[in-house]
Write a protein that holds these residues in place. Structure first.
Motif, PDB file in Angstrom:
ATOM      1  N   SER A 240      -4.175  -1.665 -15.657  1.00  0.00           N
ATOM      2  CA  SER A 240      -3.284  -0.611 -15.181  1.00  0.00           C
ATOM      3  C   SER A 240      -2.171  -1.248 -14.371  1.00  0.00           C
ATOM      4  O   SER A 240      -2.205  -2.443 -14.049  1.00  0.00           O
ATOM      5  CB  SER A 240      -4.047   0.409 -14.330  1.00  0.00           C
ATOM      6  OG  SER A 240      -4.562  -0.200 -13.157  1.00  0.00           O
ATOM      7  N   VAL A 241      -1.187  -0.436 -14.018  1.00  0.00           N
ATOM      8  CA  VAL A 241      -0.062  -0.940 -13.236  1.00  0.00           C
ATOM      9  C   VAL A 241       0.438   0.182 -12.328  1.00  0.00           C
ATOM     10  O   VAL A 241       0.470   1.346 -12.723  1.00  0.00           O
ATOM     11  CB  VAL A 241       1.072  -1.445 -14.159  1.00  0.00           C
ATOM     12  CG1 VAL A 241       1.637  -0.320 -15.011  1.00  0.00           C
ATOM     13  CG2 VAL A 241       2.191  -2.102 -13.367  1.00  0.00           C
ATOM     14  N   GLY A 242       0.774  -0.167 -11.084  1.00  0.00           N
ATOM     15  CA  GLY A 242       1.402   0.801 -10.199  1.00  0.00           C
ATOM     16  C   GLY A 242       0.473   1.547  -9.268  1.00  0.00           C
ATOM     17  O   GLY A 242       0.891   2.529  -8.646  1.00  0.00           O
ATOM     18  N   LYS A 243      -0.763   1.111  -9.105  1.00  0.00           N
ATOM     19  CA  LYS A 243      -1.665   1.774  -8.163  1.00  0.00           C
ATOM     20  C   LYS A 243      -1.560   1.169  -6.766  1.00  0.00           C
ATOM     21  O   LYS A 243      -1.673   1.864  -5.759  1.00  0.00           O
ATOM     22  CB  LYS A 243      -3.115   1.696  -8.653  1.00  0.00           C
ATOM     23  CG  LYS A 243      -3.334   2.307 -10.033  1.00  0.00           C
ATOM     24  CD  LYS A 243      -2.860   3.746 -10.091  1.00  0.00           C
ATOM     25  CE  LYS A 243      -3.054   4.342 -11.463  1.00  0.00           C
ATOM     26  NZ  LYS A 243      -2.442   5.703 -11.576  1.00  0.00           N
ATOM     27  N   ASN A 244      -1.348  -0.142  -6.718  1.00  0.00           N
ATOM     28  CA  ASN A 244      -1.223  -0.852  -5.445  1.00  0.00           C
ATOM     29  C   ASN A 244       0.061  -1.683  -5.518  1.00  0.00           C
ATOM     30  O   ASN A 244       0.093  -2.710  -6.186  1.00  0.00           O
ATOM     31  CB  ASN A 244      -2.453  -1.728  -5.219  1.00  0.00           C
ATOM     32  CG  ASN A 244      -2.495  -2.317  -3.835  1.00  0.00           C
ATOM     33  OD1 ASN A 244      -1.796  -1.882  -2.930  1.00  0.00           O
ATOM     34  ND2 ASN A 244      -3.325  -3.335  -3.656  1.00  0.00           N
ATOM     35  N   VAL A 245       1.104  -1.233  -4.832  1.00  0.00           N
ATOM     36  CA  VAL A 245       2.459  -1.740  -5.065  1.00  0.00           C
ATOM     37  C   VAL A 245       3.010  -2.431  -3.822  1.00  0.00           C
ATOM     38  O   VAL A 245       2.835  -1.949  -2.695  1.00  0.00           O
ATOM     39  CB  VAL A 245       3.413  -0.593  -5.458  1.00  0.00           C
ATOM     40  CG1 VAL A 245       4.802  -1.140  -5.809  1.00  0.00           C
ATOM     41  CG2 VAL A 245       2.838   0.211  -6.624  1.00  0.00           C
ATOM     42  N   VAL A 246       3.679  -3.540  -4.045  1.00  0.00           N
ATOM     43  CA  VAL A 246       4.488  -4.180  -3.005  1.00  0.00           C
ATOM     44  C   VAL A 246       5.954  -4.093  -3.418  1.00  0.00           C
ATOM     45  O   VAL A 246       6.302  -4.393  -4.560  1.00  0.00           O
ATOM     46  CB  VAL A 246       4.077  -5.650  -2.785  1.00  0.00           C
ATOM     47  CG1 VAL A 246       5.207  -6.442  -2.125  1.00  0.00           C
ATOM     48  CG2 VAL A 246       2.847  -5.728  -1.901  1.00  0.00           C
TER      49      VAL A 246
ATOM     50  N   ARG B   6       5.510   7.346  -6.536  1.00  0.00           N
ATOM     51  CA  ARG B   6       4.932   8.653  -6.219  1.00  0.00           C
ATOM     52  C   ARG B   6       3.473   8.751  -6.642  1.00  0.00           C
ATOM     53  O   ARG B   6       2.700   9.528  -6.065  1.00  0.00           O
ATOM     54  CB  ARG B   6       5.735   9.752  -6.913  1.00  0.00           C
ATOM     55  CG  ARG B   6       7.044  10.102  -6.226  1.00  0.00           C
ATOM     56  CD  ARG B   6       7.835  11.070  -7.064  1.00  0.00           C
ATOM     57  NE  ARG B   6       8.946  11.671  -6.344  1.00  0.00           N
ATOM     58  CZ  ARG B   6       9.959  12.301  -6.927  1.00  0.00           C
ATOM     59  NH1 ARG B   6       9.980  12.412  -8.256  1.00  0.00           N
ATOM     60  NH2 ARG B   6      10.928  12.828  -6.211  1.00  0.00           N
ATOM     61  N   ARG B   7       3.087   7.978  -7.652  1.00  0.00           N
ATOM     62  CA  ARG B   7       1.717   8.034  -8.165  1.00  0.00           C
ATOM     63  C   ARG B   7       0.834   6.925  -7.608  1.00  0.00           C
ATOM     64  O   ARG B   7      -0.362   6.878  -7.909  1.00  0.00           O
ATOM     65  CB  ARG B   7       1.740   7.950  -9.699  1.00  0.00           C
ATOM     66  CG  ARG B   7       2.276   9.213 -10.368  1.00  0.00           C
ATOM     67  CD  ARG B   7       2.609   8.944 -11.827  1.00  0.00           C
ATOM     68  NE  ARG B   7       2.856  10.176 -12.562  1.00  0.00           N
ATOM     69  CZ  ARG B   7       3.957  10.901 -12.483  1.00  0.00           C
ATOM     70  NH1 ARG B   7       4.943  10.500 -11.693  1.00  0.00           N
ATOM     71  NH2 ARG B   7       4.107  12.013 -13.180  1.00  0.00           N
ATOM     72  N   ALA B   8       1.416   6.050  -6.820  1.00  0.00           N
ATOM     73  CA  ALA B   8       0.665   4.904  -6.309  1.00  0.00           C
ATOM     74  C   ALA B   8      -0.315   5.317  -5.224  1.00  0.00           C
ATOM     75  O   ALA B   8      -0.090   6.277  -4.480  1.00  0.00           O
ATOM     76  CB  ALA B   8       1.629   3.857  -5.762  1.00  0.00           C
ATOM     77  N   ASP B   9      -1.425   4.590  -5.125  1.00  0.00           N
ATOM     78  CA  ASP B   9      -2.378   4.800  -4.039  1.00  0.00           C
ATOM     79  C   ASP B   9      -1.895   4.132  -2.752  1.00  0.00           C
ATOM     80  O   ASP B   9      -2.146   4.638  -1.649  1.00  0.00           O
ATOM     81  CB  ASP B   9      -3.749   4.226  -4.425  1.00  0.00           C
ATOM     82  CG  ASP B   9      -4.367   4.955  -5.606  1.00  0.00           C
ATOM     83  OD1 ASP B   9      -4.128   6.170  -5.747  1.00  0.00           O
ATOM     84  OD2 ASP B   9      -5.074   4.300  -6.407  1.00  0.00           O
ATOM     85  N   ASN B  10      -1.232   2.983  -2.902  1.00  0.00           N
ATOM     86  CA  ASN B  10      -0.743   2.243  -1.739  1.00  0.00           C
ATOM     87  C   ASN B  10       0.635   1.662  -2.058  1.00  0.00           C
ATOM     88  O   ASN B  10       0.833   1.090  -3.131  1.00  0.00           O
ATOM     89  CB  ASN B  10      -1.695   1.097  -1.368  1.00  0.00           C
ATOM     90  CG  ASN B  10      -3.059   1.595  -0.941  1.00  0.00           C
ATOM     91  OD1 ASN B  10      -3.232   2.137   0.151  1.00  0.00           O
ATOM     92  ND2 ASN B  10      -4.044   1.410  -1.818  1.00  0.00           N
ATOM     93  N   VAL B  11       1.568   1.817  -1.114  1.00  0.00           N
ATOM     94  CA  VAL B  11       2.894   1.217  -1.227  1.00  0.00           C
ATOM     95  C   VAL B  11       3.161   0.452   0.063  1.00  0.00           C
ATOM     96  O   VAL B  11       3.089   1.018   1.156  1.00  0.00           O
ATOM     97  CB  VAL B  11       4.001   2.269  -1.446  1.00  0.00           C
ATOM     98  CG1 VAL B  11       5.372   1.601  -1.478  1.00  0.00           C
ATOM     99  CG2 VAL B  11       3.754   3.040  -2.744  1.00  0.00           C
ATOM    100  N   HIS B  12       3.457  -0.837  -0.086  1.00  0.00           N
ATOM    101  CA  HIS B  12       3.714  -1.690   1.071  1.00  0.00           C
ATOM    102  C   HIS B  12       5.072  -2.363   0.871  1.00  0.00           C
ATOM    103  O   HIS B  12       5.336  -2.954  -0.189  1.00  0.00           O
ATOM    104  CB  HIS B  12       2.623  -2.748   1.207  1.00  0.00           C
ATOM    105  CG  HIS B  12       2.775  -3.609   2.426  1.00  0.00           C
ATOM    106  ND1 HIS B  12       2.593  -3.141   3.708  1.00  0.00           N
ATOM    107  CD2 HIS B  12       3.114  -4.932   2.560  1.00  0.00           C
ATOM    108  CE1 HIS B  12       2.798  -4.115   4.571  1.00  0.00           C
ATOM    109  NE2 HIS B  12       3.119  -5.214   3.901  1.00  0.00           N
ATOM    110  N   ILE B  13       5.933  -2.265   1.874  1.00  0.00           N
ATOM    111  CA  ILE B  13       7.276  -2.845   1.790  1.00  0.00           C
ATOM    112  C   ILE B  13       7.323  -4.091   2.658  1.00  0.00           C
ATOM    113  O   ILE B  13       6.901  -4.073   3.826  1.00  0.00           O
ATOM    114  CB  ILE B  13       8.347  -1.842   2.260  1.00  0.00           C
ATOM    115  CG1 ILE B  13       8.230  -0.527   1.484  1.00  0.00           C
ATOM    116  CG2 ILE B  13       9.740  -2.427   2.091  1.00  0.00           C
ATOM    117  CD1 ILE B  13       9.095   0.582   2.035  1.00  0.00           C
TER     118      ILE B  13
END
Length: 280
Positions: free
Chosen positions: A151-157, A178-185
């Motif tokens: 999969s792709v896009g569940k845990n994003v940096v 918007r669909r990610a579980d975690n977004v870290h910048i």
């Protein structure tokens, strides 16, 4: 906005099935149409014009291309058959990087494979991925040739430096974020270097994402190296956080028909370990 149409590049590469898997999964998730674009290369015009057996070379190329088209189409239809995906097949006769750049305008998201130097059957036009990323005007999801990605896009940096390219990338990635579980910048800072006034701080993008329903964490580590070193740090962070997608702006320009990439962009394209969504 969601992705209404996704396009995946197909060629004779042994990594086609990984690209197809992710493309089909994303098309299902977004209820998007999926276009399979065959771009396997074109015959060498010098061989046709100047070699004594140019006609035989051309006939051999046409037969090879027909076989590749049959194989790629079977793979595409096999990946989409029995699913709810609306699939479309495109197979121009002779394809170049310019063909892919133009056809990308049919889609909201383009999926390419990272160049594998050991894959002799892959589309081999010079700077193929870099050229498409910089000139197609669409977000490009580049899939590494090494590894398997369910999969792709569940845990994003998200890599952020406040530039136009970074802002474009995070806007283009919004359907996934918007669909990610975690977004870290992550926004890397250099000691003693003042931020240019046209570069926005990371808190701006955190606030912008929040208004779109995306709650993101962030950090601003200090680094002493340039773009190459920052790229390595980004890949290390992605590994530490078990990331399945990196979002970043792509930096580069054309000079004397050569593509000059920013250090971080070059490092990610050469050494990526997870899929990377790039916008320019």
């Amino acid at each position: 906005m969601d992705y209404a149409t996704i396009m995946v590049h197909l060629d004779a590469s042994r990594h086609v099935h990984q690209r197809l898997h992710l493309a089909t999964q994303l098309a299902l998730e977004f209820h998007a149409a999926l276009i399979g674009l065959l771009a396997a290369g074109n015959p060498d015009p010098k061989a046709i014009r100047y070699f004594a057996d140019g006609e035989r070379y051309l006939a051999s190329y046409k037969e090879w291309h027909r076989q590749i088209e049959d194989w790629a189409r079977q793979a595409f239809e096999g990946a989409t058959k029995g699913t709810a995906v609306t699939a479309e097949w495109r197979a121009p006769d002779w394809t170049t990087v310019s063909t892919v750049q133009a056809d990308a305008h049919l889609a909201d998201l383009l999926i390419l494979g990272q160049r594998d130097p050991d894959d002799e059957e892959a589309f081999a036009e010079d700077h193929f991925v870099e050229s498409v990323v910089l000139h197609c005007g669409r977000p490009v999801l580049v899939v590494p040739y090494a590894g398997r990605f369910s999969s792709v896009g569940k845990n994003v940096v998200v890599a952020w430096n406040g530039s136009r390219e970074a802002a474009r990338a995070i806007r283009d990635a919004l359907p996934l974020l918007r669909r990610a579980d975690n977004v870290h910048i992550v926004s890397y800072l250099q000691p003693g270097v003042l931020r240019d006034p046209w570069l926005s701080p990371v808190k701006h993008t955190v606030a912008w994402l929040s208004r779109h329903g995306v709650q993101a964490s962030h950090e601003e580590p200090v680094v002493n190296g340039g773009g190459d070193e920052t790229g390595k740090l980004l890949l290390s962070l992605a590994a530490d956080r078990d990331v399945d997608l990196i979002v970043m702006g792509a930096y580069g320009h054309t000079r004397l028909r050569e593509i000059v990439l920013g250090g971080m962009t070059r490092t990610l394209l050469e050494s990526m370990t997870v899929p990377v969504l790039m916008s320019h």
